[in-house]
Design a protein around this motif. Sequence first.
Motif, short mmCIF file in Angstrom:
data_model
loop_
_atom_site.label_atom_id
_atom_site.label_comp_id
_atom_site.label_asym_id
_atom_site.label_seq_id
_atom_site.Cartn_x
_atom_site.Cartn_y
_atom_site.Cartn_z
N ASN A 100 0.82 -1.21 0.00
CA ASN A 100 0.00 0.00 0.00
C ASN A 100 0.86 1.26 0.00
N LEU A 101 1.85 1.31 0.87
CA LEU A 101 2.74 2.47 0.92
C LEU A 101 3.54 2.60 -0.36
N PHE A 102 4.00 1.48 -0.90
CA PHE A 102 4.76 1.51 -2.14
C PHE A 102 3.93 2.08 -3.28
N LEU A 103 2.68 1.64 -3.41
CA LEU A 103 1.82 2.12 -4.49
C LEU A 103 1.50 3.61 -4.32
N MET A 104 1.23 4.04 -3.11
CA MET A 104 0.86 5.43 -2.88
C MET A 104 2.00 6.38 -3.24
N PHE A 105 3.19 6.10 -2.75
CA PHE A 105 4.30 7.01 -2.99
C PHE A 105 4.84 6.89 -4.41
N SER A 106 4.75 5.70 -5.01
CA SER A 106 5.15 5.55 -6.41
C SER A 106 4.21 6.32 -7.31
N ASN A 107 2.93 6.37 -6.95
CA ASN A 107 1.97 7.15 -7.74
C ASN A 107 2.36 8.62 -7.77
N ILE A 187 15.16 2.40 9.26
CA ILE A 187 13.88 3.10 9.07
C ILE A 187 14.10 4.62 9.08
N LEU A 188 14.94 5.10 9.98
CA LEU A 188 15.21 6.53 10.03
C LEU A 188 15.85 7.02 8.74
N ILE A 189 16.75 6.23 8.17
CA ILE A 189 17.36 6.58 6.88
C ILE A 189 16.30 6.59 5.79
N LEU A 190 15.40 5.60 5.82
CA LEU A 190 14.32 5.52 4.83
C LEU A 190 13.41 6.73 4.93
N VAL A 191 13.10 7.16 6.16
CA VAL A 191 12.24 8.33 6.37
C VAL A 191 12.92 9.58 5.81
N LYS A 192 14.21 9.73 6.09
CA LYS A 192 14.93 10.91 5.58
C LYS A 192 14.99 10.90 4.06
N MET A 193 15.21 9.73 3.47
CA MET A 193 15.23 9.63 2.01
C MET A 193 13.87 9.97 1.43
N HIS A 194 12.82 9.49 2.08
CA HIS A 194 11.47 9.80 1.62
C HIS A 194 11.20 11.31 1.65
N ARG A 195 11.59 11.97 2.72
CA ARG A 195 11.36 13.41 2.82
C ARG A 195 12.15 14.17 1.77
N THR A 280 0.94 16.73 7.27
CA THR A 280 1.53 15.97 6.17
C THR A 280 0.61 14.83 5.76
N ILE A 281 0.07 14.11 6.74
CA ILE A 281 -0.82 13.00 6.43
C ILE A 281 -2.09 13.51 5.73
N VAL A 282 -2.64 14.60 6.22
CA VAL A 282 -3.84 15.16 5.61
C VAL A 282 -3.57 15.63 4.18
N SER A 283 -2.38 16.21 3.96
CA SER A 283 -2.04 16.71 2.62
C SER A 283 -1.94 15.59 1.59
N PHE A 284 -1.77 14.36 2.03
CA PHE A 284 -1.75 13.25 1.08
C PHE A 284 -3.09 13.10 0.38
N GLY A 285 -4.16 13.54 1.01
CA GLY A 285 -5.45 13.50 0.33
C GLY A 285 -5.45 14.35 -0.92
N LEU A 286 -4.73 15.47 -0.90
CA LEU A 286 -4.61 16.31 -2.09
C LEU A 286 -3.68 15.69 -3.11
N ASN A 287 -2.67 14.93 -2.64
CA ASN A 287 -1.79 14.23 -3.58
C ASN A 287 -2.59 13.40 -4.56
N PHE A 288 -3.55 12.67 -4.04
CA PHE A 288 -4.29 11.73 -4.87
C PHE A 288 -5.43 12.38 -5.64
N LEU A 289 -5.65 13.66 -5.38
CA LEU A 289 -6.62 14.39 -6.21
C LEU A 289 -6.15 14.47 -7.65
#
Length: 358
Positions: A100-107, A187-195, A280-289
């Motif tokens: 689920n996370l992979f699909l969302m952020f890849s989108n 995980i912390l490295i992954l979070v920093k890379m994601h940001r 940030t979590i709420v703003s993801f709703g606009l991402n998928f708009l």
Amino acid sequence: MSFSPNSSTPRPGGACPSVGVQLEAVVLPPVLILDVALGLLGNVVALWIFCCKLSSWNPNSMFLFSLVVADFMALLSLPLRVHALLWGFWVFGDGMCRINLFLMFSNRSASIALMTVVAVYRYLKVLHPLHRCSRMSRRAAALLSVVVWLLVVSPRVPLLFFNHIKGSGNQTQCFFFTTYGKTSASILILVKMHRALTVLEFVFPFALLLFCCLRISCFLKRRTVGRPEKMRKAVRVCVAIIVVFLLCFLPTTVTTLGLWASRSFRPWDCTLFYTFTQLTIVSFGLNFLNSALDPIIYVFSSSVFRKALLSSLPCRSSAYSSTSTSSSGGPSTTQQELQTISGDGGQPQPGTGSSKQD
């Protein structure tokens, strides 16, 4: 899990407590449901047009079809997220959480990259029509689409190798960026890379979009002959994509920068960290708009798609068919006038015929 004022200070070691479901549980479900409803409606129609109505594909059609695929990645992942928000916890297990996370952020990454490719291709077609990129073959366009997919998906693959489940029992949540501290270094490295990716994948494409739009606008103002309507169409394409960028992707970029700043300059302030995390979590709703707005880009950027769509509408199909028959089965009005003027029924002057559709 919920945030309380007593948890606004770091735990021993400088770690803030886990972030629970609060604002997003109220705001996100209706937004995501609307995203899914509109996105499915527009993209199912778009997929039908691309697969059943287009007799031939050009490079622009291939880029847009790739964008449809990216939208379906989000539309497949969002119902699970809506379920978790409405029920208050994640019930689908660790494996589905990773996917689920992979699909969302890849989108998000793929949508940004492909919309940028569409705008740059339009820019090259208008300002540099003889450039080899603006005259690429369908095979080259397909290869470019594959390369773009590999570039944007590869950084998200590490999401599949870690457990992102927070909590236990009926309080589990599927988020990987909502805690700070009390987790593995990987995980912390992954979070920093994601940001970092969230910010960079917006800033550079957006700068490129602005450049293309401004260059086409300036060229259009200076040009007095030629095909100004084609250039205006290119400007409209760039403006439509810029509007989608600002509406869908800018909020997440800003809140991600806020998260980075809060952890870098005020690591003891868990209240600030909570605030930016929730935003940030709420703003993801606009991402998928963007999945709901992308069909507008298809109509703006492809005359082939637009004509196929119009010919498929029941109220327009008969009128479109008669128009197509008259335009393809006999000379156009302009051609008839030229033949009348010439008096010998000869061919029209160069430049009066129809051009190949983009």
